[in-house]
Design a protein around this motif. Sequence first.
Motif, mmCIF file in Angstrom:
data_model
loop_
_atom_site.group_PDB
_atom_site.id
_atom_site.type_symbol
_atom_site.label_atom_id
_atom_site.label_comp_id
_atom_site.label_asym_id
_atom_site.label_seq_id
_atom_site.Cartn_x
_atom_site.Cartn_y
_atom_site.Cartn_z
ATOM 1 N N PHE A 124 24.094 14.236 17.376
ATOM 2 C CA PHE A 124 25.413 14.216 16.730
ATOM 3 C C PHE A 124 26.328 13.146 17.354
ATOM 4 N N PRO A 125 26.546 13.155 18.680
ATOM 5 C CA PRO A 125 27.349 12.064 19.253
ATOM 6 C C PRO A 125 26.673 10.698 19.137
ATOM 7 N N ASN A 126 25.347 10.659 19.198
ATOM 8 C CA ASN A 126 24.655 9.368 19.045
ATOM 9 C C ASN A 126 24.917 8.764 17.662
ATOM 10 N N MET A 127 24.995 9.624 16.659
ATOM 11 C CA MET A 127 25.282 9.128 15.311
ATOM 12 C C MET A 127 26.641 8.425 15.271
ATOM 13 N N PHE A 128 27.652 9.021 15.899
ATOM 14 C CA PHE A 128 28.982 8.406 15.879
ATOM 15 C C PHE A 128 29.002 7.091 16.663
ATOM 16 N N THR B 268 30.646 0.823 -1.257
ATOM 17 C CA THR B 268 30.572 2.246 -1.637
ATOM 18 C C THR B 268 29.151 2.802 -1.493
ATOM 19 N N ALA B 269 28.154 1.953 -1.683
ATOM 20 C CA ALA B 269 26.764 2.418 -1.524
ATOM 21 C C ALA B 269 26.504 2.781 -0.060
ATOM 22 N N LYS B 270 27.005 1.951 0.854
ATOM 23 C CA LYS B 270 26.807 2.238 2.286
ATOM 24 C C LYS B 270 27.615 3.464 2.714
ATOM 25 N N ALA B 271 28.824 3.605 2.181
ATOM 26 C CA ALA B 271 29.636 4.798 2.500
ATOM 27 C C ALA B 271 28.896 6.050 2.053
ATOM 28 N N TRP B 272 28.296 5.992 0.868
ATOM 29 C CA TRP B 272 27.567 7.150 0.338
ATOM 30 C C TRP B 272 26.310 7.441 1.164
ATOM 31 N N ARG B 273 25.585 6.383 1.507
ATOM 32 C CA ARG B 273 24.384 6.592 2.342
ATOM 33 C C ARG B 273 24.775 7.196 3.683
ATOM 34 N N GLY B 274 25.919 6.753 4.210
ATOM 35 C CA GLY B 274 26.424 7.328 5.464
ATOM 36 C C GLY B 274 26.701 8.815 5.312
ATOM 37 N N ILE B 275 27.322 9.173 4.209
ATOM 38 C CA ILE B 275 27.642 10.582 3.953
ATOM 39 C C ILE B 275 26.367 11.430 3.952
ATOM 40 N N CYS B 276 25.371 10.974 3.214
ATOM 41 C CA CYS B 276 24.122 11.750 3.106
ATOM 42 C C CYS B 276 23.417 11.826 4.449
ATOM 43 N N MET B 277 23.418 10.725 5.184
ATOM 44 C CA MET B 277 22.806 10.700 6.517
ATOM 45 C C MET B 277 23.560 11.616 7.474
ATOM 46 N N GLY B 278 24.887 11.489 7.486
ATOM 47 C CA GLY B 278 25.711 12.269 8.420
ATOM 48 C C GLY B 278 25.610 13.758 8.148
ATOM 49 N N ARG B 279 25.545 14.102 6.875
ATOM 50 C CA ARG B 279 25.408 15.520 6.498
ATOM 51 C C ARG B 279 24.082 16.077 7.006
ATOM 52 N N ASP B 280 23.022 15.294 6.861
ATOM 53 C CA ASP B 280 21.702 15.737 7.300
ATOM 54 C C ASP B 280 21.649 15.914 8.827
ATOM 55 N N ILE B 281 22.173 14.926 9.554
ATOM 56 C CA ILE B 281 22.133 14.988 11.025
ATOM 57 C C ILE B 281 22.990 16.153 11.526
ATOM 58 N N THR B 282 24.167 16.343 10.938
ATOM 59 C CA THR B 282 25.066 17.423 11.363
ATOM 60 C C THR B 282 24.446 18.793 11.093
ATOM 61 N N ASN B 283 23.923 18.974 9.883
ATOM 62 C CA ASN B 283 23.320 20.270 9.549
ATOM 63 C C ASN B 283 22.106 20.558 10.413
#
Length: 285
Positions: free
Chosen positions: A165-169, A244-259
């Motif tokens: 989680f911190p590594n992602m940030f 916007t494509a990168k922002a969206w990919r970030g969202i999907c990635m961040g959601r997966d790592i956080t969950n």
Amino acid sequence: MSNMQKELFLANRACIKQLKTLDPRVAQFEREWIDSTINKTLTAKVPENLTALRQQLADLVELDRSEVPPSAAYVAEHMTLEEFKILVQEFALDGLTEAQVFYHLMPRLSLAAQMPMLRMMIDEFGSGNLKRSHTTLYIDLLKELEMPVDLEFYIDANSSAGFSFPNMFCWLAMRADDPSYFSGVITYFETVVPFFFECYTAICERLQIKAHAYYSEHVHIDVFHAIEGQRLLKAMDATGDLDTAKAWRGICMGRDITNAAFDAAVDKARRLKHFDKERAVERAI
Ligand SMILES: [Fe+2]
Ligand SMILES: [Fe+2]
């Protein structure tokens, strides 16, 4: 995997102290970890403009809001105090360093886009009052639970997911090729925390934990941070800096790592059952 996340965390700490390139082996691990997470969470529809990004984000948040994951339900309703300590342990690397790496993002944004980020950071750092900084609120929680407050303990005790989680940030703020990834993740994260953290406020109430401010403060303040996230996206878009494509990919990635980090921490808590200062080290995951 476990050791590489730890190595990446330590390399990130060194990088925060003094900007330098990562050791090639650690950099390659990070690249493959980020790429594989982005690839596995790719969606068929990728937003082509800010309006579409906002709609897809709102739909995703509604999906998350509509179903409480079993791990969160367990935390709210059944988790014991000893198990909770292990969950708190697994997020301590973030709690003890929270938002500090965000400083690295700032010069990569336009001045206008720095403003919503700055307003978020003012809250993260307690409006300049150390006692109200989110890290101090985490330390207050650790103290009440009679847990160590030094980062080193958690570097030894944490499993791979706790580092992720911190590594992602750190990747988002320091090494992602575009701040759009960060802007997507932060907006998603600040939007879901007010309801996602309800499992934490519920357990604090059930177990009568007094130092619940770390969680209750986030439930309150992240409603405003979600609005700042939207302003960040808008400010970046206005100057053509938002991909916007990168922002969206970030969202999907961040959601997966956080969950994944949360589920792994709850699993570990349920498996070990007892927080043990001496024997909290578990590298088997
Ligand atoms: Fe925070
Ligand atoms: Fe926040």
